[in-house]
Each structure stands twice: as structure tokens, then as C-alpha cells.
Design a protein around this motif. Structure first.
Motif, PDB file in Angstrom:
ATOM      1  N   ASP A 130      50.133  14.808  21.760  1.00 32.65           N
ATOM      2  CA  ASP A 130      50.469  16.027  22.514  1.00 32.65           C
ATOM      3  C   ASP A 130      51.773  16.126  22.848  1.00 32.65           C
ATOM      4  O   ASP A 130      52.484  17.234  22.703  1.00 32.65           O
ATOM      5  CB  ASP A 130      49.501  16.055  23.433  1.00 32.65           C
ATOM      6  N   PHE A 146      46.240  10.537  21.920  1.00 28.53           N
ATOM      7  CA  PHE A 146      46.260  12.001  21.816  1.00 28.53           C
ATOM      8  C   PHE A 146      47.409  12.162  22.866  1.00 28.53           C
ATOM      9  O   PHE A 146      48.060  13.174  22.426  1.00 28.53           O
ATOM     10  CB  PHE A 146      44.718  12.393  22.410  1.00 28.53           C
ATOM     11  N   ASN A 202      54.091  16.880  19.947  1.00 30.91           N
ATOM     12  CA  ASN A 202      53.485  18.582  19.551  1.00 30.91           C
ATOM     13  C   ASN A 202      53.107  18.053  17.857  1.00 30.91           C
ATOM     14  O   ASN A 202      53.340  19.097  17.198  1.00 30.91           O
ATOM     15  CB  ASN A 202      54.766  19.541  19.443  1.00 30.91           C
ATOM     16  N   ALA A 218      46.862  16.397  16.388  1.00 33.66           N
ATOM     17  CA  ALA A 218      46.109  16.152  17.463  1.00 33.66           C
ATOM     18  C   ALA A 218      45.224  17.158  17.716  1.00 33.66           C
ATOM     19  O   ALA A 218      44.062  16.866  18.555  1.00 33.66           O
ATOM     20  CB  ALA A 218      46.975  16.156  18.525  1.00 33.66           C
ATOM     21  N   LYS A 219      45.050  18.367  17.263  1.00 33.65           N
ATOM     22  CA  LYS A 219      44.292  19.263  17.166  1.00 33.65           C
ATOM     23  C   LYS A 219      43.042  19.464  16.059  1.00 33.65           C
ATOM     24  O   LYS A 219      42.456  20.477  16.055  1.00 33.65           O
ATOM     25  CB  LYS A 219      44.881  20.794  17.311  1.00 33.65           C
ATOM     26  N   ARG A 220      43.209  18.608  15.041  1.00 29.83           N
ATOM     27  CA  ARG A 220      42.267  18.708  13.971  1.00 29.83           C
ATOM     28  C   ARG A 220      41.027  17.825  14.161  1.00 29.83           C
ATOM     29  O   ARG A 220      41.002  16.862  15.128  1.00 29.83           O
ATOM     30  CB  ARG A 220      42.966  18.044  12.670  1.00 29.83           C
ATOM     31  N   SER A 273      50.559  18.643  15.201  1.00 28.38           N
ATOM     32  CA  SER A 273      49.230  19.542  14.976  1.00 28.38           C
ATOM     33  C   SER A 273      48.141  18.896  14.540  1.00 28.38           C
ATOM     34  O   SER A 273      46.974  19.308  14.893  1.00 28.38           O
ATOM     35  CB  SER A 273      49.644  20.525  13.942  1.00 28.38           C
TER      36      SER A 273
END
Length: 389
Positions: free
Chosen positions: A210, A206, A213, A217-219, A215
């Protein structure tokens, strides 16, 4: 036994990465590109529309087999375009239906507890997907995924031979280790398989995602084979056959709604009120019975397993001792493993093996897998057929 970790792909190697749209496989592709590899992304398309779509957010996002896969594909396509990575979607829906969906239903209707992830890895992700890549005439040096596992090779031969096949070892982040799901992969396939996250913890994944950047990682993570909302729909092709729920003495306690709705160790949703906590202790498919018992009655001293796989198909020549796991989340326990001679009336798929635990294990479920480890390396495994009470 000593093992040597196999090197990851190097600069200039062509690597196919199995991508799901999640953070693990996305970061895997990025790390390999940063190593100087020629990366090719590939995603399996499994959804065939064979069951009606349910319009709920959870069903779409939390299941492997769902119409929500299109969102995953778009995520992968976007990432690969941004990174200038060649990308392909491989239709494996026919193979997935036969090897995973149909298998799942058949096992439950036989009173067993299937493991669709193990089946998918063997026949679809590391089978049909790779065949699809080859049909596109794509030549590659390695196939990589975001699994938490390692590929190793023994320093000396296995089971008294000179053979030193590639084998699967547990990941550095033991809390995310996925080797249990991979144990059925043949040694010849493992020669070209690598897991770049082998020595990276989930926390580090993670962090790296991050920093890049990503995306992904936010799922949402933690996908099941199929969303709970789809379970009844999946089994709607045949009517359920209700039957009796009994205790260990044969006393009728109530009625079940069809054995496919139950699994060993289950406590919730039984529809039976007793003066003690009751669990599913056994499922008798022949007589259409669900057997309940107190918790202590779920303990077992061992099991009989068949459909065994061994590294490079080399079996041990004598009784062996190993650490075994009877499910992904179970703690490994020491056990002895030896060939089993079928008794009158017993039938097995191939050679059967008897496994006796050093410590009793709870809720051993036929249909699940028992996986054998030596020094954190998988040395074999099979499908649980019978429980030794």
C-alpha cells in the motif's frame, strides 16, 4: 539440529523473480530492486487452450490454469515497465500439461488425491521456467519468488554425514507458510533460490504494498489449480464410469458418477441419505467403488509412502522421529519413520517408508504428500501410497 538462514541477494546481484501478478511476487521484485539488485521479472504462460474457455469471472480470476493468465501477464508487464525492470514471459504450457494437468487427471482416475501445486513447483516453476530463462542466455545469481518460506543450511551434517545442503524452513508468518508445497525441490536448485518474504508477515506485505501504491495489493488472491467450473470440462476427454457407493460392510448405498469426482474425507455431494453423517473413507479404483463410513472410521495410525525425496538424496540410516504433515492445513504431529518392506502383492514407486503417528490422523489420502520436519526445517517427504487403519 541448528540451522543458519542464508543471506538474501545483495546490491549488484542479478536476480530473476518469478512473477504471478499477485501482491507477494510483485512486492518481492520491488524489495529486491530497492536492495540494489538487478531484477529480471519472469512469468510462466501455462494456458494452452486445450479445454474450452468458460466465460465466468470466477473461472478467470481464481485459477492458475485458465485463460485469465493474460490479465496477470499484463499486470506484471505494466509493473516492470514502471520500475524499469527487464521482463519476460516464458511458455511452459507443454511441460505444464504433461507434469500437472495430465498428472492431475491420471491420479483422480486412479482413486488418488493429487496435489498439483507440489508437482508444479518441482517440474514447472522451479524447472521449466528456469530452463526457459537459461535458453534466453540470461545469467543470474539467484531465483526468487514470493513464497512464504526460508532457505537455511545446517550447522552440522545431516543424518550422520558431513553434508550441509540448503534446506527449506518454515516462514516467520506460520499462517501463510508454504513449505509443504516446496518440499520436493532438489538441494542443488535451492542453492540459488531465495525467498525475500521469509521473515515478513502477510499483514506487513500489504502495508508495504500500500505504501508503494502497488495495484497488485488490490487484486484477488487465493488461486486454486483450476476453477470449479472447469473440473467437469477438464475430465470430459473420457466418459466417467459410474459405480456403486458402499458402506464398510459392503452394502450398496447408492451410485457414484465416477471416482474422479470424489476424494477421501468428502462429505458433500455424495447423493446418499443416511441416518448418520457419512464421509468418503476409501476409493477402490480396481473395483470402481466409493466407500462411505462414519467420521471415526476415517482415523489412521500411520501410512506407507513412496517416491521419497531427501536433502541431497541422503537418507537416514536408522529409524527417525520427526514432525509430519499430511496436508497443507494439517497440524504437524510427531511420528516415527523407518524403511518399509513390501508385502506380497504390494508395489511402490521406489523405496517405501512406514510412518506411524503419535496421534491418529483423519482422512489420510493416497496421492497427497507427507512432509517431515525437524525444528521447522524440511528433512524429507514422499507421496502417500497406503493408509494404515
Amino acid at each position: 539440529m541448528e540451522y543458519i538462514a542464508q543471506d538474501l541477494p545483495k546490491a549488484g546481484d542479478t536476480v530473476v523473480v518469478g512473477m504471478s501478478g499477485g501482491v507477494d511476487s510483485t512486492l518481492t521484485a520491488l524489495l529486491l530492486k530497492q536492495r540494489g539488485c538487478k531484477v529480471i521479472g519472469a512469468t510462466m504462460s501455462m494456458w494452452d487452450g486445450s479445454i474450452p474457455e468458460i466465460k465466468t469471472e470466477k473461472a478467470v480470476k481464481d485459477a492458475c490454469f485458465s485463460p485469465g493468465e493474460q490479465e496477470d501477464i499484463e499486470q506484471c508487464k505494466k509493473f516492470c515497465a514502471e520500475q524499469n525492470i527487464e521482463y519476460h514471459v516464458i511458455d511452459v504450457s507443454k511441460e505444464y500439461k504433461i507434469e500437472v494437468v495430465d498428472y492431475f487427471k491420471k491420479e483422480y482416475r486412479s482413486g488418488r488425491t493429487p496435489n498439483p501445486c507440489i508437482r508444479c513447483n518441482r517440474f514447472v516453476k522451479f524447472g521449466a521456467l528456469l530452463r526457459g530463462i537459461e535458453k534466453l542466455n540470461i545469467k543470474y545469481d539467484y531465483f526468487c519468488t514470493g513464497h512464504y518460506a526460508k532457505i537455511v543450511r545446517p550447522v552440522t551434517g545431516i543424518f550422520g554425514t558431513d553434508n550441509k545442503p540448503c534446506m527449506i524452513a518454515t516462514a516467520t508468518d506460520i499462517t501463510k507458510d508454504q513449505t509443504y508445497f516446496l518440499y520436493r525441490l532438489p538441494s542443488e536448485i535451492l542453492e540459488k533460490v531465495r525467498f525475500p518474504l521469509a521473515t515478513i508477515t502477510k499483514k506487513e506485505v500489504f502495508k508495504l504494498a500500500d505504501e508503494a501504491n502497488l495495484s497488485a495489493a488490490k487484486r484477488a488472491e487465493s488461486q486454486d489449480f483450476i476453477g470449479a467450473e472447469y473440473f467437469d470440462v477438464l475430465f470430459s476427454d473420457k466418459p466417467s464410469v459410474p459405480g456403486n457407493i458402499i458402506d464398510l460392510d459392503g452394502k450398496i448405498l447408492g451410485r457414484h458418477k465416477g471416482i474422479e469426482h470424489y476424494t477421501i474425507g468428502q462429505r458433500k455431494g455424495l447423493g446418499v441419505a443416511l441416518n448418520y453423517p457419512a464421509y468418503v473413507q476409501a476409493i477402490d479404483a480396481k473395483n470402481n467403488l466409493v466407500v462411505l463410513a462414519p467420521n471415526d472410521a476415517l482415523n489412521s495410525s500411520g501410512l506407507i509412502a513412496d517416491e521419497f525425496v531427501w536433502p541431497q538424496n541422503i537418507e537416514p540410516k536408522e529409524k527417525i522421529t520427526a514432525m509430519v504433515k499430511i496436508r497443507l492445513a494439517s497440524r504437524p504431529v510427531q511420528a516415527t519413520i523407518e524403511p518399509y518392506t513390501p508385502q506380497e502383492g504390494e508395489e511402490f514407486n521406489g523405496k517405501a517408508w512406514k510412518i506411524v503417528f503419535q496421534e491418529q490422523q483423519r482422512a489420510v489420502a493416497p496421492g497427497q504428500s507427507v512432509v517431515l520436519y525437524n525444528d521447522d526445517v524440511i528433512i524429507g517427504g514422499g507421496i502417500i501410497s497406503k493408509v494404515i487403519k
